[in-house]
Design an enzyme around this catalytic site. Structure first.
Site, PDB file in Angstrom:
ATOM      1  CE1 TYR A 195     -36.630 -26.215  -4.640  1.00 20.52           C
ATOM      2  CE2 TYR A 195     -36.210 -28.130  -3.242  1.00 20.52           C
ATOM      3  CZ  TYR A 195     -35.752 -27.024  -3.926  1.00 20.52           C
ATOM      4  OH  TYR A 195     -34.420 -26.706  -3.891  1.00 20.52           O
ATOM      5  CE  LYS A 199     -25.376 -27.109   0.704  1.00 24.71           C
ATOM      6  NZ  LYS A 199     -25.295 -25.991  -0.245  1.00 24.71           N
ATOM      7  CE  LYS A 251     -21.354 -28.250  -4.860  1.00 24.02           C
ATOM      8  NZ  LYS A 251     -22.436 -27.226  -4.847  1.00 24.02           N
ATOM      9  CB  SER A 255     -33.851 -30.940  -5.193  1.00 25.88           C
ATOM     10  OG  SER A 255     -32.527 -31.382  -4.970  1.00 25.88           O
ATOM     11  CE  LYS A 276     -29.249 -27.698   0.751  1.00 23.69           C
ATOM     12  NZ  LYS A 276     -28.684 -26.659  -0.053  1.00 23.69           N
TER      13      LYS A 276
HETATM   14  C1  PBG Z   1     -25.567 -24.602  -3.398  1.00 23.20           C
HETATM   15  C2  PBG Z   1     -26.888 -25.085  -2.940  1.00 23.20           C
HETATM   16  C3  PBG Z   1     -27.341 -26.407  -3.101  1.00 23.20           C
HETATM   17  C4  PBG Z   1     -28.643 -26.454  -2.624  1.00 23.20           C
HETATM   18  C5  PBG Z   1     -28.973 -25.172  -2.168  1.00 23.20           C
HETATM   19  N1  PBG Z   1     -27.848 -24.330  -2.353  1.00 23.20           N
HETATM   20  C6  PBG Z   1     -26.703 -27.588  -3.731  1.00 23.20           C
HETATM   21  C7  PBG Z   1     -25.331 -27.961  -3.429  1.00 23.20           C
HETATM   22  O1  PBG Z   1     -24.789 -27.679  -2.350  1.00 23.20           O
HETATM   23  O2  PBG Z   1     -24.742 -28.582  -4.308  1.00 23.20           O
HETATM   24  C8  PBG Z   1     -29.475 -27.691  -2.664  1.00 23.20           C
HETATM   25  C9  PBG Z   1     -30.926 -27.539  -2.538  1.00 23.20           C
HETATM   26  C10 PBG Z   1     -31.708 -28.731  -2.928  1.00 23.20           C
HETATM   27  O3  PBG Z   1     -31.188 -29.823  -3.219  1.00 23.20           O
HETATM   28  O4  PBG Z   1     -32.929 -28.577  -2.954  1.00 23.20           O
HETATM   29  N2  PBG Z   1     -24.889 -23.687  -2.677  1.00 23.20           N
END
Ligand code: PBG
Length: 334
Positions: free
Chosen positions: A321, A201, A225, A282, A256
């Site tokens: 989505y 991620k 983050k 997203s 991701k």
């Molecule tokens: C947080 C989490 C995030 C997403 C899924 N779980 C955002 C982040 O890490 O700030 C993002 C999913 C998306 O953008 O569709 N644990």
């Protein structure tokens, strides 16, 4: 006179007709590949549009119970739940994450009762529950690894008890998969509850609209983050993350974001041959939808092409989505 040097192989011959294009098609997207992420609100009869994700809604459990019927009818295998936690329930310790009656757990119990055959994936991370919006506990401005895992273990167990089939840690703490696996096993979930690890991620700008949707953007403010999510510049690090998560007991691994990281999906699938998933996040959804709404892209065609690209890269499934829309389209074409 025939020119014998002229190519005797003509790639266009097989593209000449639809039947031969179908015969040589290597990859296919089906509804079995789709996982639908949904946002759950407190209360009843609550429904709000997510501004930065046209066509995406966040709504209360009662309304989801109605809407999920269509997803089940279409054959979508699983949904991934994300809670919109009211500000007054957020604190520094993320205590609400461990509450067996929190929004996630209530949603899981209700959905499992209504649709026992629908796979339920529970996100495990503290960002919906922390007042600062970080995925873990913060000490002296730093997200601390091991104390965070103590909370993630408890969060995972209450979610498994509520009926989640899959625990999906998206927090990127080191060593959490093994600890969560052990906690689930101790609680009696050794044969039933699967782990989908958000293994690779990345610290991505493409999560922006999601943070609007769950309301963690304002809590997070200007901080990022990057001390736990991966640097978008790296590939080898992703392989090491996946290797560790598998060794710790992950059943499924995830990459991701999705489309900008298809090289990672391919490499993970090739190296490990394990169930591999990609999250079309997203921001990717917002880009495609935004362009389609402006008439700059053909919405259906670009959606299906983007989803097919995940299959070609080696993904076994896609969190998207677009899941409902794509499943509708696949059904209308069959
Ligand atoms: C947080 C989490 C995030 C997403 C899924 N779980 C955002 C982040 O890490 O700030 C993002 C999913 C998306 O953008 O569709 N644990």
């Amino acid at each position: 006179m025939t020119n014998t040097n002229f190519p005797n192989t003509r790639m266009r011959r097989m593209r000449h007709d639809e039947w031969s294009r179908r015969l040589m098609r290597e990859n296919r997207l089906t509804t079995d590949d789709l996982i639908w992420p949904i946002f759950v609100l407190e209360g009843s009869n609550q429904r709000e549009a997510v501004q930065s994700m046209p066509g995406v809604w966040r709504q209360s459990i009662d309304l989801w119970l109605k809407d999920l019927q269509e997803a089940v009818n279409l054959g979508i295998p699983a949904v991934a739940l994300f809670p919109v936690v009211p500000v007054e329930k957020k604190n520094e310790e993320a205590t609400e994450a461990m509450n067996p009656d929190n929004l996630m757990c209530r949603a899981a119990r209700a959905i499992k009762e209504a649709y026992p055959e629908l796979g339920l994936i529970g996100d495990v991370a503290l960002d919906p529950y922390t007042s600062h919006g970080q995925d873990g506990l913060v000490v002296d401005g730093y997200v601390v690894n091991d104390p965070t895992i103590d909370v993630l273990e408890k969060q995972s167990v209450v979610q498994a008890q509520a009926g989640f089939d899959v625990i999906a840690p998206s927090d990127m703490m080191d060593g959490r998969i093994g600890r969560i696996r052990a906690a689930l096993d101790d609680a009696g979930f050794e044969t039933k509850t699967r782990i989908m690890a958000y293994s690779a991620k990345y610290a991505s700008a493409f999560y922006g609209p999601f943070r609007d949707a769950v309301g963690s953007k304002s809590s997070l403010g200007k901080s990022d983050k990057r001390t736990y999510q991966m640097d978008p510049a790296n590939t080898d690090e992703a392989i090491r993350e996946v290797a560790m998560d598998l060794a710790e007991g992950a059943d499924m691994v995830m990459v991701k974001p999705g489309m900008p990281y298809l090289d990672i999906v391919r490499r993970v699938k090739d190296e490990f041959g394990c169930p591999t998933y990609a999250y079309q996040v997203s921001g990717e959804y917002a880009m495609l939808k935004g362009a389609a709404e402006n008439g700059w892209l053909d919405g259906d065609a670009s959606m299906m092409e983007a989803l097919l690209a995940f299959k070609r890269a080696g993904a076994d499934g896609i969190l998207t989505y677009f899941a409902l829309e794509a499943a509708r389209l696949l059904k209308s074409q069959s």
